[in-house]
Design an enzyme around this catalytic site. Structure first.
Site, mmCIF file in Angstrom:
data_model
loop_
_atom_site.group_PDB
_atom_site.id
_atom_site.type_symbol
_atom_site.label_atom_id
_atom_site.label_comp_id
_atom_site.label_asym_id
_atom_site.label_seq_id
_atom_site.Cartn_x
_atom_site.Cartn_y
_atom_site.Cartn_z
ATOM 1 N N ARG B 134 49.734 47.794 47.588
ATOM 2 C CA ARG B 134 48.792 46.845 48.193
ATOM 3 C C ARG B 134 48.170 46.030 47.074
ATOM 4 O O ARG B 134 47.567 46.597 46.156
ATOM 5 C CB ARG B 134 47.698 47.562 48.979
ATOM 6 N N GLU B 153 42.917 43.828 42.172
ATOM 7 C CA GLU B 153 43.693 44.932 41.590
ATOM 8 C C GLU B 153 44.993 45.120 42.353
ATOM 9 O O GLU B 153 45.165 44.599 43.464
ATOM 10 C CB GLU B 153 42.892 46.233 41.547
ATOM 11 N N ASN B 155 47.475 48.132 43.744
ATOM 12 C CA ASN B 155 47.507 49.571 44.008
ATOM 13 C C ASN B 155 48.931 50.083 44.122
ATOM 14 O O ASN B 155 49.701 49.593 44.948
ATOM 15 C CB ASN B 155 46.790 49.876 45.324
ATOM 16 N N SER B 160 45.888 52.586 51.005
ATOM 17 C CA SER B 160 45.452 53.074 52.316
ATOM 18 C C SER B 160 45.083 51.946 53.265
ATOM 19 O O SER B 160 45.152 50.775 52.928
ATOM 20 C CB SER B 160 44.278 54.031 52.145
ATOM 21 N N LYS B 341 44.464 49.521 35.271
ATOM 22 C CA LYS B 341 43.861 48.205 35.045
ATOM 23 C C LYS B 341 44.301 47.600 33.735
ATOM 24 O O LYS B 341 44.369 46.385 33.582
ATOM 25 C CB LYS B 341 42.337 48.335 35.083
ATOM 26 N N LYS B 403 34.943 46.387 33.727
ATOM 27 C CA LYS B 403 35.493 47.427 34.607
ATOM 28 C C LYS B 403 36.034 48.587 33.780
ATOM 29 O O LYS B 403 36.748 48.368 32.800
ATOM 30 C CB LYS B 403 36.652 46.868 35.423
ATOM 31 N N GLU B 407 40.129 55.372 36.620
ATOM 32 C CA GLU B 407 39.709 55.560 38.017
ATOM 33 C C GLU B 407 38.569 56.577 38.059
ATOM 34 O O GLU B 407 38.653 57.634 37.436
ATOM 35 C CB GLU B 407 40.863 56.116 38.857
ATOM 36 N N GLY B 408 37.560 56.283 38.789
ATOM 37 C CA GLY B 408 36.449 57.223 38.909
ATOM 38 C C GLY B 408 35.699 57.377 37.588
ATOM 39 O O GLY B 408 34.929 58.311 37.404
ATOM 40 N N ARG B 490 39.065 43.616 53.916
ATOM 41 C CA ARG B 490 37.933 44.521 53.807
ATOM 42 C C ARG B 490 36.711 43.699 53.450
ATOM 43 O O ARG B 490 36.724 42.947 52.488
ATOM 44 C CB ARG B 490 38.204 45.575 52.744
#
Lengths: 514, 514
Positions: B134, B153, B155, B160, B341, B403, B407-408, B490
């Site tokens: 995505r 970004e 994915n 999802s 990224k 950024k 991740e996380g 979204r």
């Protein structure tokens, strides 16, 4: 044979098997709208104040065996049953006599009758009636011989669960057939390998009935002409909304008919009958689009069926308002009254006039007799009647259930409790009760239910088959549309039937015919 | 023009209109599986211990306007993006160089890379990879000129919301088009009258990708041959299950492929690779049918994407176990790493080698340049770099976001906070961050969201468009299946983007193109 079918069904589940089935069922239910809004018992006070939560409808993990002959007989007779209750509704004199016998003991029936009398005085402006019916049965297992179809009750108003029962059938069918190529969702069992539940067209059938009425209404009776719609009148606190939405979605998407919902408390605010128009069209103004006005062709009642829904005179006023309008009612007050237990008992009366044959003059005798065969023996309790004898004699009482005529009028009284119960109430109230011979379902049927709080219960069960039908008729007796399609299998924990224990369950199910 | 589109959208709602829309949306969501399991914030402790409750996914009441040119460009480029990330994944040397620059600052990337090295040492037995991608964008509104598509970004793992976003599109479309004949669900507005959201084939596209891999796997590598299946590896506490079920239902019912779900914690217990079989088929034994064994053609990861999913060495062991098997992975570890990224930043690097053109040798130059046009300027923070200058200068920092690569790894740092933030952490950690020029979405976009606790929030929003694509390729670079289809819109409350305020919202939406 029936006994042996049930004796090792359903197969045992290991903890892993049960976990898998429960997870599959609860996810399937939400994915497909086999859902209900949760009861306050599940949601603590103060939580979900916006009413967004949902849960699975209570369902069985397994489809239940049901005798094929009984299932086929029930579907074969439904259109005759549709006609029977349409003809009873057309015969105001006959129905009025039954009702008048109840007026003293049943103020709900009495008030409904008054609505009819009021509208009759003014004159009805709509000669079409629509019925969305469900005839409920059990498969009675006699001491010897084959299971026989016996009617429990006939519903003429708000016959529910058509939407959800079609989904349960789909769910069981998918569970039985998957994964593709190697069905391992259920433990091996010959019944589960051999068949699928019969197709369930309840949504299509019931919606087609509403669509037929909408069509038959004809053109707008307003000047200038207004757009037409179907109106669902619902309870304000309804939790079974997704069952209803299944029908309205079908009406909107397949039949292309606008459908609106009005809570019964809002009927007088949101609908009107212009006093200047003697055709009395029922106009609906959607609060969300106050500049729009629709003319209602068909009022579908999913409310107004129980006494506790009429809290004040305003509710009776609203019911009368709908009744006097030009909208086709599903059902009319008279058609609702035709569904009372007393009518069922009078039809089943073994002595006296043959009402059944009179109502079904156009039907061949053998078919009429097949309808009669579905009646369980039932009696009133009048002086010197057979019913009174059977009820008061402790030996014969054992084979009977005493049912209140009045909806919501109390619980059924079973077997040995009957004589003492009758003696505890004034004899003048006895006419509010009907004595019915007990139907004996398969003694050793079992299933596993997933309640809507997620509890899993395995136990002895009784399955009740409901068959849907829909009929549109003129009050002259002319039938415009008469169809049968779809069914409900509702499976209850045995203890529920014997007095409503809260720990029990009543679940939506589908049928494996044998 | 874009500004004027947004200035009076969405139309105001009267209390009755809002009540109607909210009721319609929350019922539609449950009727159609546009649902999530509720978070603990909605369900009080101790309630719903069986996990049966569900609620609507957070959705917008209105579809959001989105520039047609940007939408069409994003869908036009998706297959090229698919190919780009497949080719990056095939180029282990190039990817390895990027990854090695991160190993000291990002132990998650480092551990993923170790999994790859371990399996490489033993030798891979599967040369096919599947991507369900995505690509996420915003419509950037420059001070003058037309909106431009800018990538946020890309994915490469667990992309999802394909299942739920297709449902939101269906819901908005039905709301726009009903009731049949007179659309009055929304207040009148020219945008709402003129169009419907574009078709959303996310479920079909993503499932077809999985089906293509299943097919390409070929025959069972076991003796005797085993039945084949697709395996969804999921998080044990997943709440977004209905999004996933939309894909597995499509695989089962349309493609006739057995699909199973395994929680990532159960991978080592429920799957195995027989040591005697050098082809290393991945075998799955369903706990609910322990006598059955399936061979997994395709492992679809809806887990293992975030560092906190690897709680112990056992989780890394499970990931390695899947990676070394013969199952086609969606994605492989390398393909997951291609989505970091840092890769996006290296591709967007305005100076130095033209990596993009090298990876897309087979694509015409004009198309490659259109892909490049979707890159927002982004920089590393190495010594004497342009990125470091832009980040530390308070004036230029204002136009950027910092950024975390990992991740996380923490929240984004915005604008004037950037210089001080960088000075507060060791310079050696700076390579764990990427500086990106801010994308400026339409300043005055608004919408109304229904959160999954039922709260209704109106406010300024930013919409992010995700476009789905799927590609199956050999590690030689040969492409077997490359498709685009479906999208996610979204829409987030603006304050969420500026630092994650809990009062905000992030909702599933659909697009009205203008």
């Amino acid at each position: 044979m029936a006994e042996s079918i049930y004796s090792n069904y359903p197969p045992d589940l290991s903890p892993a098997q049960q976990k898998f089935l429960v997870t599959s069922v609860k996810d399937w239910a939400i994915q497909n709208g086999l859902a209900v809004r949760p009861s306050p018992a599940i949601i603590p006070t103060g939580a979900d104040t916006n009413g967004v939560l949902a849960t699975n409808a209570p369902v069985t993990l397994f489809p239940s065996p049901f005798p094929r002959a009984c299932f086929e007989e029930a579907t074969a007779l439904q259109k005759i049953y549709n006609e029977l209750y349409a003809m009873i509704t057309c015969n105001e004199e006959w129905l009025g006599k039954v009702v008048e016998g109840l007026i003293e003991v049943d103020d709900f029936v009495s008030n409904l009758w008054k609505v009819h009398l009021d509208v009759r005085k003014e004159g009805y402006v709509q000669n079409l009636s629509l019925g969305l019916f469900r005839s409920d049965y059990m498969a009675h297992v006699p001491p010897t011989g084959l299971p026989a179809l016996k009617q429990v009750e006939f519903n003429t108003i708000s016959s529910s669960f058509g939407g959800l029962s079609a989904l349960v059938r789909q769910m069981h069918t998918e569970l039985l057939a998957s994964p593709p190529g190697s069905s391992i969702n259920y433990p091996p069992h010959h019944l589960l390998q051999s068949g699928v539940p019969p197709e369930n067209t309840a949504v299509e059938t019931l919606s087609a009935g509403l669509a037929a009425a909408h069509e038959a209404y004809g053109e707008s009776k307003s000047t200038p002409a207004l757009p037409l719609c179907v109106l669902f009148v619902v309870q304000e606190t309804e939790r079974n909304v997704f069952d209803q939405h299944a029908l309205s979605t079908q009406l909107k998407t397949v039949h292309n008919i606008p459908v609106f919902r009005v809570a019964s408390v809002d009927v007088l605010d949101q609908t009107s009958i212009p006093s200047s128009n003697s055709s009395r069209p029922l106009l609906y103004q959607p609060p969300h689009s106050p500049d729009s006005t629709f003319e209602v062709t068909t009022v579908y009642l999913r409310a107004y069926y129980a006494p506790d829904e009429y809290k004040s005179s305003r509710d009776w006023q609203a019911r009368t308002h709908l009744e006097r309008s030009a909208a086709i009612k599903c059902p009319t007050v008279l058609n609702q009254l035709s569904g009372c237990k007393k009518v069922q008992q009078v039809l089943a009366e073994p002595t006296g006039p043959d009402h059944l044959s009179s109502f079904l003059k156009s039907i061949e005798t053998t078919l009429v007799e097949r309808v009669r065969d579905t009646f369980a023996p039932q009696y009133d309790l009048s002086i010197n009647s057979k019913g009174r004898d059977l009820a008061l004699n402790p030996d014969t009482a054992l084979n009977h259930v005493l049912k209140p005529q009045r909806e919501g009028g109390g619980n059924n009284v079973y077997k040995s409790d009957i004589p003492d119960f009758l003696r505890s109430i004034p004899e003048s109230d006895w006419r509010g009760w009907v004595l019915m011979e007990l139907i004996n379902p398969a003694a050793n049927a079992q299933n596993v239910a997933l309640r809507n709080d997620g509890e899993v219960i395995r136990g002895d069960v009784i399955s009740e088959l409901g068959v849907y039908g829909t009929i549109l008729w003129e009050n002259t007796g002319k039938i415009l549309h008469n169809e049968q399609g779809g069914y409900l299998l509702r499976t209850k924990g045995k203890e529920v039937n014997e007095g409503g224990v809260a720990a029990g369950f009543s679940s939506l199910d589908s049928a494996l015919l044998f």
